[in-house]
Design a protein around this motif. Sequence first.
Motif, PDB file in Angstrom:
ATOM      1  N   UNK A 108      -4.265  -0.928  -9.929  1.00 47.57           N
ATOM      2  CA  UNK A 108      -5.564  -1.626  -9.519  1.00 47.57           C
ATOM      3  C   UNK A 108      -5.536  -1.907  -8.155  1.00 47.57           C
ATOM      4  N   UNK A 109      -6.763  -1.703  -7.376  1.00 47.44           N
ATOM      5  CA  UNK A 109      -6.913  -2.008  -6.236  1.00 47.44           C
ATOM      6  C   UNK A 109      -7.900  -3.094  -6.040  1.00 47.44           C
ATOM      7  N   UNK A 110      -7.384  -4.166  -5.712  1.00 47.43           N
ATOM      8  CA  UNK A 110      -8.833  -5.300  -5.517  1.00 47.43           C
ATOM      9  C   UNK A 110      -8.933  -5.229  -3.889  1.00 47.43           C
ATOM     10  N   UNK A 111     -10.263  -5.089  -3.714  1.00 44.02           N
ATOM     11  CA  UNK A 111     -10.447  -5.263  -2.158  1.00 44.02           C
ATOM     12  C   UNK A 111     -11.591  -6.476  -2.200  1.00 44.02           C
ATOM     13  N   UNK A 112     -11.183  -7.375  -1.249  1.00 39.56           N
ATOM     14  CA  UNK A 112     -11.868  -8.758  -1.080  1.00 39.56           C
ATOM     15  C   UNK A 112     -12.438  -8.737   0.192  1.00 39.56           C
ATOM     16  N   UNK A 113     -13.673  -9.164   0.517  1.00 40.73           N
ATOM     17  CA  UNK A 113     -14.248  -9.009   1.716  1.00 40.73           C
ATOM     18  C   UNK A 113     -14.220 -10.636   2.234  1.00 40.73           C
ATOM     19  N   UNK A 135       0.897  -1.394   0.035  1.00 38.46           N
ATOM     20  CA  UNK A 135      -0.050   0.105   0.054  1.00 38.46           C
ATOM     21  C   UNK A 135       0.930   1.163  -0.095  1.00 38.46           C
ATOM     22  N   UNK A 136       1.835   1.250   0.732  1.00 36.66           N
ATOM     23  CA  UNK A 136       2.777   2.472   0.934  1.00 36.66           C
ATOM     24  C   UNK A 136       3.326   2.897  -0.511  1.00 36.66           C
ATOM     25  N   UNK A 137       4.004   1.756  -1.019  1.00 33.54           N
ATOM     26  CA  UNK A 137       4.667   2.071  -2.447  1.00 33.54           C
ATOM     27  C   UNK A 137       3.545   2.335  -3.489  1.00 33.54           C
ATOM     28  N   UNK A 138       2.383   1.739  -3.372  1.00 23.41           N
ATOM     29  CA  UNK A 138       1.193   2.105  -4.485  1.00 23.41           C
ATOM     30  C   UNK A 138       0.960   3.482  -4.349  1.00 23.41           C
ATOM     31  N   UNK A 139       0.939   4.099  -3.045  1.00 21.57           N
ATOM     32  CA  UNK A 139       0.523   5.600  -2.724  1.00 21.57           C
ATOM     33  C   UNK A 139       1.476   6.560  -3.472  1.00 21.57           C
ATOM     34  N   UNK A 140       2.989   5.995  -3.344  1.00 22.21           N
ATOM     35  CA  UNK A 140       3.931   6.888  -3.949  1.00 22.21           C
ATOM     36  C   UNK A 140       3.937   6.677  -5.353  1.00 22.21           C
ATOM     37  N   UNK A 141       3.835   5.644  -5.734  1.00 19.48           N
ATOM     38  CA  UNK A 141       3.635   5.517  -7.546  1.00 19.48           C
ATOM     39  C   UNK A 141       2.503   6.214  -7.849  1.00 19.48           C
ATOM     40  N   UNK A 165     -14.075 -11.725   8.832  1.00 19.41           N
ATOM     41  CA  UNK A 165     -14.558 -10.348   8.902  1.00 19.41           C
ATOM     42  C   UNK A 165     -13.316  -9.397   8.598  1.00 19.41           C
ATOM     43  N   UNK A 166     -12.620  -9.731   7.703  1.00 20.80           N
ATOM     44  CA  UNK A 166     -11.692  -9.023   7.259  1.00 20.80           C
ATOM     45  C   UNK A 166     -11.670  -8.650   5.803  1.00 20.80           C
ATOM     46  N   UNK A 167     -10.996  -7.433   5.219  1.00 21.30           N
ATOM     47  CA  UNK A 167     -10.843  -7.104   4.191  1.00 21.30           C
ATOM     48  C   UNK A 167      -9.342  -7.163   3.603  1.00 21.30           C
ATOM     49  N   UNK A 168      -9.292  -7.824   2.642  1.00 21.10           N
ATOM     50  CA  UNK A 168      -8.017  -8.092   2.182  1.00 21.10           C
ATOM     51  C   UNK A 168      -7.750  -7.041   0.792  1.00 21.10           C
ATOM     52  N   UNK A 169      -6.750  -6.304   0.772  1.00 17.66           N
ATOM     53  CA  UNK A 169      -6.511  -5.517  -0.388  1.00 17.66           C
ATOM     54  C   UNK A 169      -5.249  -5.751  -1.176  1.00 17.66           C
ATOM     55  N   UNK A 170      -5.387  -5.852  -2.600  1.00 20.65           N
ATOM     56  CA  UNK A 170      -4.147  -6.322  -3.296  1.00 20.65           C
ATOM     57  C   UNK A 170      -3.884  -5.195  -4.349  1.00 20.65           C
TER      58      UNK A 170
END
Length: 226
Positions: A115-120, A99-105, A125-130
Amino acid sequence: MSVSCDCDGVCGVGCLCILSNGAVCDDRGCLESFDRAVLYECNSQCTCSRTCPNRTVQNGSNAPLQVYRAGAKGLALRTLSHLPAGKFICEYFGQVVRKKEALIREGLQNTNWIFVLREHISARNEVLCTYIDASQSFTLAKYMNHSCDANCAVFPVRVETIVPRLAIFALRDIDAEEELTLDYSGGGGGGGGGEIQSATYHQSRITCLCKSDKCKGYLPHDPKLF
């Protein structure tokens, strides 16, 4: 869940992968179901043929696609032939980053290819972001524009690893020469869904140019993704 089968040829009745996880595609390369959030294909430990329908995404797409200029939208992607509903079209691929590198780029890129994939994950009860940066890849999928009434959606497909492959399928029958579009808010993509952050993530009022009857006026924006 990653399992393997000992099928001879094409997987069918009795295949351990399909019995455990369900089939991903039929023999036309079309989704068996639009409602499943988790999709698993056969893997390197399986003995089935490389042409098995349960390896559709791994084998790549034969859909004839073309990048073209679409007026004010800039570059866009279209199909040169009819695509049936559920058809595997292409894959959004690139470098997986934190996430930190994605924000910089994202802040450095003139055009955002992250592309941000957000899986529930309901069981935990978690959210996984790729986060996947396609800026240096040759994926045609990065030229797909947003539409509030998109004809395609991203479905995460896993093959042995936790990091999913971002497979794009047709949500309905698509005519030849028709533009291929995604809902950047993740609409239509099974129970997982995906989000492509707007060109400048801190601007929440970017005009939408989809011109569909369902147009909301502005591109989707969710600052929590970054």
